[in-house]
Design a protein around this motif. Structure first.
Motif, PDB file in Angstrom:
ATOM      1  N   TYR A   1     -25.127  31.512 -11.680  1.00 29.68           N
ATOM      2  CA  TYR A   1     -25.156  32.712 -10.905  1.00 29.68           C
ATOM      3  C   TYR A   1     -26.634  33.237 -10.621  1.00 29.68           C
ATOM      4  O   TYR A   1     -27.732  32.858 -11.275  1.00 29.68           O
ATOM      5  CB  TYR A   1     -24.665  34.113 -11.666  1.00 29.68           C
ATOM      6  CG  TYR A   1     -25.281  34.737 -12.753  1.00 29.68           C
ATOM      7  CD1 TYR A   1     -25.858  33.957 -13.822  1.00 29.68           C
ATOM      8  CD2 TYR A   1     -26.268  35.763 -12.632  1.00 29.68           C
ATOM      9  CE1 TYR A   1     -26.301  34.756 -15.009  1.00 29.68           C
ATOM     10  CE2 TYR A   1     -27.067  36.379 -13.563  1.00 29.68           C
ATOM     11  CZ  TYR A   1     -27.367  35.627 -14.828  1.00 29.68           C
ATOM     12  OH  TYR A   1     -28.066  36.283 -15.757  1.00 29.68           O
ATOM     13  N   ARG A   2     -27.029  33.829  -9.545  1.00 25.92           N
ATOM     14  CA  ARG A   2     -28.369  34.194  -9.022  1.00 25.92           C
ATOM     15  C   ARG A   2     -28.339  35.642  -8.868  1.00 25.92           C
ATOM     16  O   ARG A   2     -27.605  36.345  -8.001  1.00 25.92           O
ATOM     17  CB  ARG A   2     -28.632  33.709  -8.049  1.00 25.92           C
ATOM     18  CG  ARG A   2     -29.890  33.971  -7.506  1.00 25.92           C
ATOM     19  CD  ARG A   2     -30.290  33.510  -6.057  1.00 25.92           C
ATOM     20  NE  ARG A   2     -31.697  34.352  -5.567  1.00 25.92           N
ATOM     21  CZ  ARG A   2     -31.924  34.502  -4.266  1.00 25.92           C
ATOM     22  NH1 ARG A   2     -31.088  33.926  -3.414  1.00 25.92           N
ATOM     23  NH2 ARG A   2     -32.933  35.264  -4.057  1.00 25.92           N
TER      24      ARG A   2
ATOM     25  N   THR B   1     -27.525  36.544 -19.120  1.00 26.91           N
ATOM     26  CA  THR B   1     -26.397  37.449 -18.815  1.00 26.91           C
ATOM     27  C   THR B   1     -27.074  38.458 -18.031  1.00 26.91           C
ATOM     28  O   THR B   1     -28.061  38.871 -18.462  1.00 26.91           O
ATOM     29  CB  THR B   1     -25.248  37.911 -19.812  1.00 26.91           C
ATOM     30  OG1 THR B   1     -26.285  38.227 -21.038  1.00 26.91           O
ATOM     31  CG2 THR B   1     -24.304  37.272 -20.126  1.00 26.91           C
ATOM     32  N   CYS B   2     -26.479  39.164 -17.039  1.00 24.61           N
ATOM     33  CA  CYS B   2     -26.859  40.034 -16.082  1.00 24.61           C
ATOM     34  C   CYS B   2     -26.309  41.351 -16.830  1.00 24.61           C
ATOM     35  O   CYS B   2     -25.365  41.551 -17.001  1.00 24.61           O
ATOM     36  CB  CYS B   2     -26.560  40.050 -14.793  1.00 24.61           C
ATOM     37  SG  CYS B   2     -27.318  41.117 -13.779  1.00 24.61           S
TER      38      CYS B   2
ATOM     39  N   SER C   1     -43.463  38.946 -11.888  1.00 19.14           N
ATOM     40  CA  SER C   1     -43.283  37.790 -10.999  1.00 19.14           C
ATOM     41  C   SER C   1     -44.168  37.855  -9.924  1.00 19.14           C
ATOM     42  O   SER C   1     -44.804  38.925  -9.685  1.00 19.14           O
ATOM     43  CB  SER C   1     -41.903  37.757 -10.655  1.00 19.14           C
ATOM     44  OG  SER C   1     -41.731  38.907  -9.558  1.00 19.14           O
TER      45      SER C   1
ATOM     46  N   ASP D   1     -43.644  38.006  -6.719  1.00 21.38           N
ATOM     47  CA  ASP D   1     -43.292  39.056  -5.664  1.00 21.38           C
ATOM     48  C   ASP D   1     -43.019  40.586  -6.351  1.00 21.38           C
ATOM     49  O   ASP D   1     -42.348  41.300  -5.728  1.00 21.38           O
ATOM     50  CB  ASP D   1     -41.843  38.741  -5.266  1.00 21.38           C
ATOM     51  CG  ASP D   1     -40.714  38.900  -6.054  1.00 21.38           C
ATOM     52  OD1 ASP D   1     -40.828  38.758  -7.368  1.00 21.38           O
ATOM     53  OD2 ASP D   1     -39.627  38.939  -5.631  1.00 21.38           O
TER      54      ASP D   1
ATOM     55  N   ARG E   1     -40.237  30.272 -15.337  1.00 22.39           N
ATOM     56  CA  ARG E   1     -39.540  31.599 -15.453  1.00 22.39           C
ATOM     57  C   ARG E   1     -39.532  31.766 -17.070  1.00 22.39           C
ATOM     58  O   ARG E   1     -39.599  30.908 -18.019  1.00 22.39           O
ATOM     59  CB  ARG E   1     -38.281  31.522 -15.109  1.00 22.39           C
ATOM     60  CG  ARG E   1     -37.397  30.698 -15.956  1.00 22.39           C
ATOM     61  CD  ARG E   1     -35.981  30.904 -15.464  1.00 22.39           C
ATOM     62  NE  ARG E   1     -35.511  32.216 -15.396  1.00 22.39           N
ATOM     63  CZ  ARG E   1     -34.241  32.595 -14.973  1.00 22.39           C
ATOM     64  NH1 ARG E   1     -33.447  31.836 -14.487  1.00 22.39           N
ATOM     65  NH2 ARG E   1     -33.995  33.852 -15.044  1.00 22.39           N
TER      66      ARG E   1
ATOM     67  N   GLY F   1     -31.028  39.679 -18.615  1.00 21.80           N
ATOM     68  CA  GLY F   1     -32.121  39.175 -17.861  1.00 21.80           C
ATOM     69  C   GLY F   1     -32.888  40.115 -17.235  1.00 21.80           C
ATOM     70  O   GLY F   1     -34.320  39.775 -17.037  1.00 21.80           O
TER      71      GLY F   1
ATOM     72  N   ALA G   1     -35.765  37.761 -18.358  1.00 16.86           N
ATOM     73  CA  ALA G   1     -35.811  36.540 -17.673  1.00 16.86           C
ATOM     74  C   ALA G   1     -36.523  36.284 -16.284  1.00 16.86           C
ATOM     75  O   ALA G   1     -36.190  35.793 -15.399  1.00 16.86           O
ATOM     76  CB  ALA G   1     -34.284  36.435 -17.319  1.00 16.86           C
TER      77      ALA G   1
ATOM     78  N   LYS H   1     -38.461  35.522 -13.296  1.00 21.98           N
ATOM     79  CA  LYS H   1     -38.660  34.273 -12.536  1.00 21.98           C
ATOM     80  C   LYS H   1     -39.778  34.390 -11.906  1.00 21.98           C
ATOM     81  O   LYS H   1     -40.562  35.447 -11.789  1.00 21.98           O
ATOM     82  CB  LYS H   1     -37.280  34.095 -11.526  1.00 21.98           C
ATOM     83  CG  LYS H   1     -35.955  34.411 -12.289  1.00 21.98           C
ATOM     84  CD  LYS H   1     -34.878  33.774 -11.351  1.00 21.98           C
ATOM     85  CE  LYS H   1     -34.099  35.066 -10.597  1.00 21.98           C
ATOM     86  NZ  LYS H   1     -33.006  34.612  -9.782  1.00 21.98           N
ATOM     87  N   TRP H   2     -40.301  33.007 -11.520  1.00 27.42           N
ATOM     88  CA  TRP H   2     -41.695  32.951 -10.592  1.00 27.42           C
ATOM     89  C   TRP H   2     -42.692  33.950 -11.125  1.00 27.42           C
ATOM     90  O   TRP H   2     -43.414  34.574 -10.721  1.00 27.42           O
ATOM     91  CB  TRP H   2     -41.504  33.470  -9.293  1.00 27.42           C
ATOM     92  CG  TRP H   2     -40.284  33.001  -8.420  1.00 27.42           C
ATOM     93  CD1 TRP H   2     -39.883  31.916  -8.167  1.00 27.42           C
ATOM     94  CD2 TRP H   2     -39.142  33.731  -8.186  1.00 27.42           C
ATOM     95  NE1 TRP H   2     -38.881  31.597  -7.559  1.00 27.42           N
ATOM     96  CE2 TRP H   2     -38.212  33.047  -7.763  1.00 27.42           C
ATOM     97  CE3 TRP H   2     -38.644  35.139  -8.634  1.00 27.42           C
ATOM     98  CZ2 TRP H   2     -36.907  33.393  -7.119  1.00 27.42           C
ATOM     99  CZ3 TRP H   2     -37.338  35.511  -7.992  1.00 27.42           C
ATOM    100  CH2 TRP H   2     -36.520  34.560  -7.513  1.00 27.42           C
TER     101      TRP H   2
HETATM  102  N1  LIG Z   1     -38.743  37.755 -10.148  1.00 27.82           N
HETATM  103  C1  LIG Z   1     -37.402  38.149 -10.583  1.00 27.82           C
HETATM  104  N2  LIG Z   1     -36.990  37.986 -11.817  1.00 27.82           N
HETATM  105  C2  LIG Z   1     -35.677  38.145 -12.130  1.00 27.82           C
HETATM  106  C3  LIG Z   1     -35.112  39.307 -11.370  1.00 27.82           C
HETATM  107  C4  LIG Z   1     -35.889  39.537 -10.280  1.00 27.82           C
HETATM  108  O1  LIG Z   1     -34.824  40.591  -9.824  1.00 27.82           O
HETATM  109  N3  LIG Z   1     -37.062  39.080  -9.989  1.00 27.82           N
HETATM  110  N4  LIG Z   1     -33.854  39.547 -11.890  1.00 27.82           N
HETATM  111  C5  LIG Z   1     -33.609  39.600 -13.381  1.00 27.82           C
HETATM  112  C6  LIG Z   1     -32.342  39.410 -13.492  1.00 27.82           C
HETATM  113  S1  LIG Z   1     -31.591  41.122 -13.429  1.00 27.82           S
HETATM  114  C7  LIG Z   1     -31.435  38.592 -13.946  1.00 27.82           C
HETATM  115  S2  LIG Z   1     -29.831  38.830 -14.669  1.00 27.82           S
HETATM  116  C8  LIG Z   1     -31.982  37.156 -14.102  1.00 27.82           C
HETATM  117  C9  LIG Z   1     -30.859  36.227 -13.320  1.00 27.82           C
HETATM  118  O2  LIG Z   1     -31.409  35.099 -13.286  1.00 27.82           O
HETATM  119  P1  LIG Z   1     -30.852  33.757 -12.228  1.00 27.82           P
HETATM  120  O3  LIG Z   1     -30.801  34.199 -11.108  1.00 27.82           O
HETATM  121  O4  LIG Z   1     -31.508  32.648 -12.693  1.00 27.82           O
HETATM  122  O5  LIG Z   1     -29.504  33.745 -12.972  1.00 27.82           O
HETATM  123  O6  LIG Z   1     -33.131  37.028 -13.526  1.00 27.82           O
HETATM  124  C10 LIG Z   1     -33.879  37.953 -13.873  1.00 27.82           C
HETATM  125  N5  LIG Z   1     -35.221  37.715 -13.477  1.00 27.82           N
END
Ligand SMILES: Nc1nc2c(c(=O)[nH]1)N[C@H]1C(S)=C(S)[C@@H](COP(=O)(O)O)O[C@H]1N2
Ligand SMILES: [Mo]
Length: 511
Positions: free
Chosen positions: A231-232, A279-280, A320, A322, A359, A367, A371, A373-374
């Motif tokens: 899932y993303r 998990t979200c 991140s 962004d 990440r 998440g 969690a 990312k970037w």
């Molecule tokens: N840069 C960034 N990281 C983020 C988010 C985001 O909106 N931007 N959303 C988070 C949320 S709400 C969740 S649930 C997870 C989802 O990771 P996935 O897309 O790899 O499953 O990333 C987290 N990291």
């Protein structure tokens, strides 16, 4: 009809504006002249996402699910088309009003561009060029239209033909410029090129998933979810493109010493592997916003140890590229759990949409609070002084994962044959572990399901109940008990503010 053609002229001029803006933005991105968001459409979309009130965001997600981004762009297109049509129609008789309106729209775009993370003044260049081209197109079409109307000739009239050719030509120019701009800007290719060069680092503790962890039943979610099916969820309208060459992670705030590491420095660290289920918090009971993967990375606690957090700190605000932020309890990043700066997912460099090149992955937390990312920045701070992206938008500052279970097979509404039916699914209570899963048929007694092996308490656990299904309509309900002895609550709660609760229940027809 008198207003229809000028209105269409407005729409075409709007398209020319955006097409030219995309073209210039594409070249700027390709030439490395922008680290912000030079495309006005993307910038407006991003600014909109960040300012969306929670009720609207929830409505969008519940109506469009993970297509909410596409829905936003369609929404922007509809609104822009309407505005341009109005400006085109009004401007046919009151030129200045139309042109000024157009400039105001451009200014809104430029303001959005400048409000995005890492924006530089040069980023408004595409908007500026686009608006100039749009104004010229608008004026040209109005002129052609006025002459066509004066000439008032029949359908084959020369002036009308000129108007038609002019309008169609400009529309084609707009579309071509836009497409070319997207292609040149790479819409996804710059990080892909960097990713292709990454070799996944070796680890001291390679994870091997025991066969007993995966029941391999038809219809059940695989224990380890392939990257392509994972899932993303994120706020990014366009997937951020980060090159390993320029990537840096800075640790600052309430620290004894500021630390910055580069990609090469990170890869030289002793890497570890860990199975962790993400998990979200937005996941509904029975929903699929959860996934399990083998992550490779460097423990965040080791990076934090280099920076020496102040004893008064209790949170790390990660940011991140962004501008998304997450506030994670400092202890979750410094205790013995596998909180990683992850560089690989299931043995591959992180997929771009899952955070390439680096990440965070933190067992036990949703998440949105962990969690990132970037990731490019870690600020050691306090919950009293800072908040992550979702906290002012109505979600809890802290987000420990709640104990949940889900029926994957059969699916609700399925027809099944009487006799032996495997009822199966997953249950999760990350960093606590799952001790028991029970299934209830209709209002019968709770029956213990058979549990697959649990290689780690940081991941979900598969379960199955062999059910001797009698004919008729039946309701199947599941509940889990975590290793702390907490039984999954029946109390129904929506995802907001800190995660949905309740029991997952399905109905099947046995024939
Ligand atoms: N840069 C960034 N990281 C983020 C988010 C985001 O909106 N931007 N959303 C988070 C949320 S709400 C969740 S649930 C997870 C989802 O990771 P996935 O897309 O790899 O499953 O990333 C987290 N990291
Ligand atoms: Mo999430």
């Amino acid at each position: 009809m008198k207003r229809a053609r000028p209105a269409l002229a407005g729409v075409i001029a709007g398209a020319v504006t955006l097409g030219v803006a995309e073209l210039v933005a594409g070249f700027m991105v390709r030439a490395g002249l922008s680290s912000g968001t030079p495309s006005p459409v993307v910038a407006v979309g991003g600014a909109f996402v960040d300012r969306t009130p929670p009720w609207l965001k929830n409505l969008a997600v519940s109506s469009f699910g993970t297509h909410d981004k596409a829905a936003l762009f369609v929404g922007i297109a509809v609104v822009l088309t309407a505005l341009c049509a109005v400006l085109g129609a009004v401007g046919a008789t009151r030129h200045t009003a139309g042109l000024v309106g157009f400039v105001v729209l451009g200014a809104v775009g430029a303001a959005a561009v400048l409000s995005r993370p890492h924006a530089a003044p040069l980023d408004v260049l595409p908007t500026f060029a686009g608006v100039l081209a749009g104004l010229w197109a608008l004026n040209t079409l109005w002129g052609l239209n006025a002459r066509a109307e004066e000439a008032g000739s029949g359908p084959g009239g020369f002036e009308r033909r000129r108007l038609l050719v002019g309008g169609a030509g400009l529309a084609a120019v707009a579309a071509t410029a836009g497409a070319l701009g997207r292609a040149v800007g790479g819409a996804g290719s710059s990080a892909a090129a960097a990713r292709a060069k990454v070799a996944v680092p070796p680890v001291a503790n390679p994870v091997t998933v025991p066969a007993t962890a995966d029941l391999k039943l038809p219809g059940i979610t695989p224990y380890v979810v392939p990257n392509a099916d994972f899932y993303r969820i994120d706020t990014a309208l366009v997937v951020p493109q980060v090159d390993t060459a320029g990537w840096k992670l800075r640790v600052h705030g309430l620290v004894g010493e500021e630390v910055t590491i580069t990609w090469d420095e990170l890869l030289a660290k002793p890497m570890r592997q860990a199975l962790v289920t993400l998990t979200c918090v937005s996941n509904e009971v029975g929903g699929d916003l959860a996934g399990n993967a083998v992550w490779t990375g460097w423990p965040i606690r080791e990076l934090l140890a280099m920076a020496r957090p102040d004893p008064t700190a209790d949170m790390v605000l990660s940011t991140s590229v962004d501008g998304f932020t997450a506030g994670t309890p400092l202890t979750a990043l410094t205790d013995e759990r596998n909180a990683l700066l992850a560089v690989a997912m299931n043995g591959e460099p992180l997929p771009v949409e899952h955070g390439f090149p680096v990440r965070m992955v933190v067992p036990g937390l949703y998440g949105y609070v962990s969690a990132t990312k970037w990731v490019v920045d870690l600020k050691v701070t306090r919950f009293a002084d800072d908040a992550g992206y979702w906290t002012p938008r109505g979600w809890s500052a802290k987000g420990p994962v709640k104990t949940e279970s889900r029926i994957d097979v059969p699916r609700s509404g399925d027809q099944v044959r009487a006799g032996r039916v495997a009822v199966a699914g997953v249950a999760w209570a990350q960093h606590r572990g799952i001790d028991k899963v029970e299934v209830r048929i209709d209002d019968g007694p709770w029956q213990p399901a058979r549990l697959a092996a649990e290689p780690t308490i940081d991941s979900w656990r598969q379960w199955v109940l062999e059910w001797d299904a009698p004919k008729g309509n039946h309701r199947i309900t599941v509940r889990a008990t975590d290793a702390d002895g907490q039984v999954q609550t029946q109390q129904e709660a929506p995802p907001e503010p800190d995660g949905a609760t309740g029991w997952h229940s399905i109905t099947v027809t046995v024939a």
